[in-house]
Design a protein around this motif. Structure first.
Motif, mmCIF file in Angstrom:
data_model
loop_
_atom_site.group_PDB
_atom_site.id
_atom_site.type_symbol
_atom_site.label_atom_id
_atom_site.label_comp_id
_atom_site.label_asym_id
_atom_site.label_seq_id
_atom_site.Cartn_x
_atom_site.Cartn_y
_atom_site.Cartn_z
ATOM 1 N N TRP A 1 8.867 -6.084 -62.489
ATOM 2 C CA TRP A 1 7.485 -5.698 -62.128
ATOM 3 C C TRP A 1 7.287 -4.197 -62.020
ATOM 4 C CZ3 TRP A 1 4.145 -5.285 -57.093
ATOM 5 C CH2 TRP A 1 2.776 -5.860 -57.411
ATOM 6 N N PRO A 2 6.206 -3.544 -62.505
ATOM 7 C CA PRO A 2 6.138 -2.080 -62.536
ATOM 8 C C PRO A 2 5.897 -1.360 -61.213
ATOM 9 C CG PRO A 2 4.192 -2.756 -63.595
ATOM 10 C CD PRO A 2 5.291 -4.032 -63.215
ATOM 11 N N TYR A 3 5.048 -2.030 -60.223
ATOM 12 C CA TYR A 3 4.775 -1.533 -59.144
ATOM 13 C C TYR A 3 5.575 -1.375 -58.079
ATOM 14 C CZ TYR A 3 0.586 -2.868 -61.815
ATOM 15 O OH TYR A 3 -0.496 -3.180 -62.844
ATOM 16 N N TRP B 1 9.468 -2.560 -51.848
ATOM 17 C CA TRP B 1 8.172 -3.880 -51.681
ATOM 18 C C TRP B 1 7.563 -3.577 -50.484
ATOM 19 C CZ3 TRP B 1 7.008 -6.426 -55.589
ATOM 20 C CH2 TRP B 1 5.964 -7.437 -55.488
ATOM 21 N N ASP B 2 6.370 -3.966 -50.320
ATOM 22 C CA ASP B 2 5.618 -3.878 -49.107
ATOM 23 C C ASP B 2 6.051 -4.645 -47.959
ATOM 24 O OD1 ASP B 2 3.957 -2.769 -51.185
ATOM 25 O OD2 ASP B 2 1.992 -3.152 -50.067
ATOM 26 N N LYS B 3 6.670 -5.707 -48.443
ATOM 27 C CA LYS B 3 7.110 -6.937 -47.625
ATOM 28 C C LYS B 3 8.303 -6.397 -46.753
ATOM 29 C CE LYS B 3 9.956 -9.907 -49.106
ATOM 30 N NZ LYS B 3 10.454 -11.126 -49.999
ATOM 31 N N TYR B 4 9.212 -5.349 -47.026
ATOM 32 C CA TYR B 4 10.208 -4.874 -46.264
ATOM 33 C C TYR B 4 9.807 -3.948 -45.080
ATOM 34 C CZ TYR B 4 13.160 -6.238 -50.577
ATOM 35 O OH TYR B 4 13.556 -7.087 -51.581
ATOM 36 N N PHE C 1 10.582 16.547 -56.136
ATOM 37 C CA PHE C 1 12.139 16.194 -56.571
ATOM 38 C C PHE C 1 12.409 14.671 -56.442
ATOM 39 C CE2 PHE C 1 12.212 20.550 -54.780
ATOM 40 C CZ PHE C 1 12.597 21.284 -56.206
ATOM 41 N N PHE C 2 11.690 13.921 -55.529
ATOM 42 C CA PHE C 2 12.113 12.661 -55.447
ATOM 43 C C PHE C 2 10.718 11.774 -55.389
ATOM 44 C CE2 PHE C 2 15.162 15.064 -53.201
ATOM 45 C CZ PHE C 2 16.335 14.733 -53.774
ATOM 46 N N PRO C 3 9.893 11.773 -56.415
ATOM 47 C CA PRO C 3 8.633 11.060 -56.336
ATOM 48 C C PRO C 3 9.057 9.315 -56.372
ATOM 49 C CG PRO C 3 8.949 11.630 -58.578
ATOM 50 C CD PRO C 3 10.168 12.437 -57.658
ATOM 51 N N ALA C 4 7.899 8.824 -55.796
ATOM 52 C CA ALA C 4 8.282 7.338 -55.581
ATOM 53 C C ALA C 4 8.031 6.563 -56.844
ATOM 54 C CB ALA C 4 7.105 6.733 -54.621
ATOM 55 N N LYS C 5 9.238 5.793 -57.282
ATOM 56 C CA LYS C 5 9.201 5.147 -58.515
ATOM 57 C C LYS C 5 9.955 3.675 -58.141
ATOM 58 C CE LYS C 5 8.961 9.059 -61.552
ATOM 59 N NZ LYS C 5 9.664 9.680 -62.770
ATOM 60 N N GLN C 6 9.260 2.833 -58.828
ATOM 61 C CA GLN C 6 9.810 1.510 -58.667
ATOM 62 C C GLN C 6 11.055 1.321 -59.536
ATOM 63 O OE1 GLN C 6 11.083 -0.865 -56.886
ATOM 64 N NE2 GLN C 6 9.210 -2.174 -56.600
ATOM 65 N N ALA C 7 12.139 0.417 -59.143
ATOM 66 C CA ALA C 7 13.463 0.040 -59.918
ATOM 67 C C ALA C 7 12.927 -0.684 -61.085
ATOM 68 C CB ALA C 7 14.289 -0.845 -59.010
ATOM 69 N N TYR C 8 13.293 -0.657 -62.195
ATOM 70 C CA TYR C 8 12.980 -1.219 -63.370
ATOM 71 C C TYR C 8 14.198 -1.659 -64.062
ATOM 72 C CZ TYR C 8 9.828 -2.938 -67.050
ATOM 73 O OH TYR C 8 9.151 -3.884 -68.121
ATOM 74 N N ASN C 9 14.713 -2.834 -64.166
ATOM 75 C CA ASN C 9 15.739 -3.317 -64.923
ATOM 76 C C ASN C 9 15.587 -4.802 -65.315
ATOM 77 O OD1 ASN C 9 16.467 -5.266 -62.774
ATOM 78 N ND2 ASN C 9 16.887 -3.406 -61.504
ATOM 79 N N PRO C 10 16.667 -5.297 -66.237
ATOM 80 C CA PRO C 10 16.482 -6.459 -66.730
ATOM 81 C C PRO C 10 16.085 -7.784 -65.849
ATOM 82 C CG PRO C 10 18.304 -5.478 -67.907
ATOM 83 C CD PRO C 10 18.009 -4.580 -66.803
ATOM 84 N N TYR C 11 16.644 -7.469 -64.543
ATOM 85 C CA TYR C 11 16.248 -8.632 -63.373
ATOM 86 C C TYR C 11 14.912 -8.383 -62.713
ATOM 87 C CZ TYR C 11 17.025 -11.301 -59.473
ATOM 88 O OH TYR C 11 16.772 -12.550 -58.638
ATOM 89 N N PHE C 12 14.825 -7.076 -62.705
ATOM 90 C CA PHE C 12 13.224 -6.777 -61.659
ATOM 91 C C PHE C 12 12.498 -5.942 -62.773
ATOM 92 C CE2 PHE C 12 10.405 -4.659 -58.931
ATOM 93 C CZ PHE C 12 9.884 -5.922 -58.171
ATOM 94 N N GLY D 1 4.627 -1.962 -54.920
ATOM 95 C CA GLY D 1 4.144 -3.052 -54.354
ATOM 96 C C GLY D 1 2.650 -3.262 -54.140
ATOM 97 N N TYR D 2 2.004 -3.935 -53.474
ATOM 98 C CA TYR D 2 0.625 -3.915 -53.474
ATOM 99 C C TYR D 2 -0.382 -2.635 -53.370
ATOM 100 C CZ TYR D 2 2.054 -8.858 -52.483
ATOM 101 O OH TYR D 2 2.774 -10.086 -52.547
ATOM 102 N N VAL D 3 0.091 -1.682 -52.386
ATOM 103 C CA VAL D 3 -0.530 -0.298 -52.324
ATOM 104 C C VAL D 3 -0.615 0.128 -53.490
ATOM 105 C CG1 VAL D 3 -0.879 1.431 -51.045
ATOM 106 C CG2 VAL D 3 -0.161 -0.328 -49.792
ATOM 107 N N ASP D 4 0.698 0.338 -54.185
ATOM 108 C CA ASP D 4 0.866 1.089 -55.387
ATOM 109 C C ASP D 4 -0.043 0.390 -56.455
ATOM 110 O OD1 ASP D 4 2.014 2.967 -57.254
ATOM 111 O OD2 ASP D 4 3.355 1.328 -58.082
ATOM 112 N N GLN D 5 0.119 -0.836 -56.278
ATOM 113 C CA GLN D 5 -0.705 -1.342 -57.383
ATOM 114 C C GLN D 5 -2.241 -1.276 -57.283
ATOM 115 O OE1 GLN D 5 -0.550 -5.866 -57.268
ATOM 116 N NE2 GLN D 5 -1.327 -6.135 -59.374
ATOM 117 N N LEU D 6 -2.796 -1.208 -56.258
ATOM 118 C CA LEU D 6 -4.013 -0.695 -55.944
ATOM 119 C C LEU D 6 -4.297 0.682 -56.566
ATOM 120 C CD1 LEU D 6 -6.903 -1.341 -54.455
ATOM 121 C CD2 LEU D 6 -6.011 -0.098 -52.488
ATOM 122 N N PHE D 7 -3.732 1.630 -56.316
ATOM 123 C CA PHE D 7 -3.651 3.107 -56.811
ATOM 124 C C PHE D 7 -3.549 2.873 -58.238
ATOM 125 C CE2 PHE D 7 -2.693 4.400 -52.525
ATOM 126 C CZ PHE D 7 -3.212 5.698 -52.681
#
Length: 407
Positions: A310-312, A371-374, A297-308, A314-320
């Motif tokens: 980047w589709p991933y 973001w991984d950084k958080y 019901f709540f899969p992990a997806k990145q925010a995607y809008n005119p300001y942000f 974070g880095y771990v998601d980008q690796l996958f």
């Protein structure tokens, strides 16, 4: 030992000098967030002691201490990103010195913990550019050290400083409050005894006050950040009522990748995870059901809008994604990694690290993006606590290792 701390400090100093020259004396062009962080520091340079109007109107989501400090640097040395990067670089080095010199004298995990912190990709990135995160992290580590040393007035002030750099640092004094209250409850014979002990041991009060230091910022802005910049970054009032459980799953994934798995592999604690379903069968089933609910019901997806854009996540998601692991398969992999993290921290031996994981991870569900950084603040805290058995051990009967005491 003193010699180990001294040699480590000298090695880190040399390493930082090398990085300084490799980064061309920090004169390279502006990098990502620096494009708006530099103008904000210049904005603050005009008022070394910022007015209420300035604090209401500056165009950033973060609380202002990093920009106040940056404004002082600009006021003294001029509008040059090199000086702001040197400020950040120096604070980063101070953080590592706090980590090294406040470690136990004979900790068997010293190198594991130090390398674990420095190996996190964002530690380097947030050290060589004028980013605000490192300021919050140094206050956070100082607050944890003050708590371990039982210098609670200093812990209060340092956590207030951390929250005044990044709002989500409030998770850590909240974690200490939870840890202290649970400890009092465990040592109480009943609710009446618990209430009386609350007034006898007031350690938790210091950190409750630190937690509440977020309130003046909310009152100042009528929200978690200045309204104009929240709208600009698509984190407006309509989204404040939303909660992203997918971010919670991804934050747990980051902890598994950057902390739990390295810890298990090096300290050979794999048996704990193998035994977990047998020792805590009901709790294990609850964790499985929770993760299954998130995946469906709540899969992990990145925010995607005119300001942000980047589709991933974070880095771990980008690796996958680079490995072409996508869709439901990726979410199941995330769920398995989350399960590892939950087993590590959720058990009857609920300790300070567990509280930090829970509060920080739940709070990240309200972040404007993933973001991984958080996750680095809690990972830094966990690596530091890992040198002290009473805050780290997976065993039911905790005994400190010989010589493991804070200095």
């Amino acid at each position: 030992m003193f010699s180990r701390k001294l040699y480590t400090s000298l090695f880190l100093f040399v390493l930082y000098v090398i990085v300084f020259f490799l980064k061309e004396n920090f004169t390279v062009e502006l990098y990502q967030d620096e494009f708006h962080y530099l103008p904000t520091a210049v904005f603050f340079s005009h008022e070394p002691i910022p007015s209420i109007d300035l604090l209401k109107s500056y165009n950033e989501l973060n609380t202002p201490i990093p920009f106040i400090l940056g404004g002082w640097v600009v006021h003294i040395f001029g509008e040059n990103i090199q000086y702001l990067r040197l400020l950040t670089f120096g604070v980063s080095f101070i953080l590592l010195m706090l980590f090294v010199w406040n470690s136990p004298d004979r900790s068997k995990r010293f190198w594991l913990c130090l390398i674990g912190l420095m190996a996190f990709p964002n530690y380097y990135l947030c050290s060589v550019y004028y980013y605000t995160d490192i300021f919050a992290w140094v206050f956070l580590l100082g607050g944890i050290i003050a708590y371990i040393k039982r210098i609670h007035w200093a812990g209060l002030l340092l956590f207030v400083g951390a929250i005044s750099c990044r709002q989500y640092m409030l998770a850590f004094p909240a974690a200490i409050v939870g840890h202290e209250l649970l400890g009092i409850l465990r040592n109480s014979s009943g609710m009446k005894d618990f209430v009386s002990k609350l007034f006898w041991d007031k350690t938790w009060v210091y950190y409750a006050v630190a937690f509440l230091s977020i309130v003046p910022w909310f009152l100042l802005w009528n929200g978690p950040a200045p309204a104009a910049v929240m709208a600009e970054q698509h984190y407006d009032s309509d989204k404040l009522i939303q909660y992203n459980f997918g971010y919670v799953m991804y934050a747990s994934v980051c902890l598994a990748v950057y902390y739990v798995i390295p810890e298990v592999l090096i300290t050979r604690k794999l048996g704990y995870f193998i035994e977990y379903p047998r020792k805590y069968p009901r709790l294990f089933v609850v964790l499985l059901l929770l993760i299954a609910t998130l995946i469906i019901f709540f899969p992990a997806k990145q925010a995607y809008n005119p300001y942000f854009t980047w589709p991933y996540l974070g880095y771990v998601d980008q690796l996958f994604m680079t490995l072409h692991i996508t869709g439901l398969v990726k979410q199941i992999c995330f769920g398995l990694l989350m399960l590892v993290t939950l087993m590590r921290f959720i058990s009857p031996q609920f300790n300070l690290g567990s509280w930090m994981f829970v509060f920080n991870t739940l709070l990240l569900g309200k972040a404007q993006l993933s973001w991984d950084k958080y996750s680095l603040p809690v990972i830094m805290a966990l690596w530091f606590l890992a040198m002290f058995d009473q805050y780290w051990s997976l065993n039911e009967n905790v005994k400190s290792l010989e010589g493991e005491k804070v200095v």
